[in-house]
Design a protein around this motif. Structure first.
Motif, PDB file in Angstrom:
ATOM      1  N   TYR A  63       0.894  -1.233  -0.107  1.00 50.98           N
ATOM      2  CA  TYR A  63       0.060  -0.052   0.041  1.00 50.98           C
ATOM      3  C   TYR A  63       0.911   1.264  -0.001  1.00 50.98           C
ATOM      4  N   GLY A  64       0.630   2.203  -0.941  1.00 51.87           N
ATOM      5  CA  GLY A  64       1.242   3.259  -1.038  1.00 51.87           C
ATOM      6  C   GLY A  64       0.487   4.517  -0.441  1.00 51.87           C
ATOM      7  N   ILE A  65       0.701   5.924  -0.439  1.00 53.16           N
ATOM      8  CA  ILE A  65      -0.318   6.966  -0.354  1.00 53.16           C
ATOM      9  C   ILE A  65      -0.319   7.791  -1.094  1.00 53.16           C
ATOM     10  N   VAL A  66      -1.485   8.473  -1.355  1.00 58.58           N
ATOM     11  CA  VAL A  66      -1.687   9.492  -2.337  1.00 58.58           C
ATOM     12  C   VAL A  66      -1.776  10.832  -1.712  1.00 58.58           C
ATOM     13  N   ILE A  67      -1.056  11.838  -1.817  1.00 57.62           N
ATOM     14  CA  ILE A  67      -1.275  13.091  -1.078  1.00 57.62           C
ATOM     15  C   ILE A  67      -1.604  14.240  -1.916  1.00 57.62           C
ATOM     16  N   PRO A  72      -8.255  24.465  -0.157  1.00 58.46           N
ATOM     17  CA  PRO A  72      -8.424  25.614  -0.113  1.00 58.46           C
ATOM     18  C   PRO A  72      -7.500  26.340   1.120  1.00 58.46           C
ATOM     19  N   ASP A  73      -7.428  25.568   1.974  1.00 60.32           N
ATOM     20  CA  ASP A  73      -6.473  25.990   3.244  1.00 60.32           C
ATOM     21  C   ASP A  73      -5.059  25.441   3.345  1.00 60.32           C
ATOM     22  N   GLY A  74      -4.861  24.726   1.851  1.00 63.13           N
ATOM     23  CA  GLY A  74      -3.366  24.153   1.927  1.00 63.13           C
ATOM     24  C   GLY A  74      -2.854  23.403   2.804  1.00 63.13           C
ATOM     25  N   LYS A  75      -3.904  22.647   3.696  1.00 58.52           N
ATOM     26  CA  LYS A  75      -3.806  21.495   4.298  1.00 58.52           C
ATOM     27  C   LYS A  75      -3.583  20.221   3.533  1.00 58.52           C
ATOM     28  N   TRP A 143      -3.543  13.804   7.849  1.00 56.16           N
ATOM     29  CA  TRP A 143      -3.873  13.681   6.328  1.00 56.16           C
ATOM     30  C   TRP A 143      -4.898  12.953   5.832  1.00 56.16           C
ATOM     31  N   LEU A 144      -5.244  12.155   6.713  1.00 54.25           N
ATOM     32  CA  LEU A 144      -6.338  11.097   6.375  1.00 54.25           C
ATOM     33  C   LEU A 144      -7.835  11.613   5.945  1.00 54.25           C
ATOM     34  N   ILE A 145      -8.130  11.209   4.615  1.00 51.69           N
ATOM     35  CA  ILE A 145      -9.412  11.768   4.437  1.00 51.69           C
ATOM     36  C   ILE A 145     -10.304  10.442   4.050  1.00 51.69           C
TER      37      ILE A 145
END
Length: 146
Positions: A63-67, A72-75, A143-145
């Motif tokens: 498993y990799g991560i996509v970021i 809008p807030d730059g987070k 960072w998780l959504i």
């Protein structure tokens, strides 16, 4: 004398043809035998070895991560993605996605994520054995959504 020369020429031609085709056959066998040998073991650099560990190898699912940071807030926001290791180099790991992941689905935003079959070179070492490990990493960073 004519028959003797004709027989000698015919015998020479047969020997020449058989030796040439035999040489090609042996060369082909050598190439196919070397092509089926196991690939050399790639040794990752210290940074990747420390981040990933010794479990990484060609053909393994992980498993990799996509970021993305285009909020809008730059987070930064991210999701985990199932992938497969398709190549290894000392300073990079080539991954191929085994599922599609979209970070933000909205009108006019058709491509913020990865599609099935996309590939990339992972240089940072953000690769995990399980989805839980990848999601835990994203949660720790905030960072998780879903």
């Amino acid at each position: 004398m004519y028959r003797y020369l004709l027989t000698l020429a015919l015998a020479s031609a047969v020997i020449l043809v058989s030796s040439c085709s035999g040489g090609k056959s042996n060369a082909h066998d050598t190439v196919s035998a070397s092509g089926s040998q196991e690939e050399e073991k790639v040794v990752l650099n210290e940074k990747l070895q420390e981040r990933v560990g010794s479990w990484i190898e060609k053909g393994i699912e992980c498993y990799g991560i996509v970021i993305a940071t285009s909020t809008p807030d730059g987070k930064p926001m991210g999701k985990s993605v199932k992938c497969k290791v398709i190549a290894l180099k000392p300073d990079m790991i080539r991954l191929k996605t085994l599922e599609s992941v979209s970070l933000m689905e909205s009108k006019g935003c058709d491509r913020l994520g990865l599609a099935y079959g996309d590939t990339w070179w992972e240089e940072e070492g953000d690769i995990f054995r399980t989805r839980k490990e990848a999601d835990d990493f994203l949660v720790a960073k905030g960072w998780l959504i879903k």
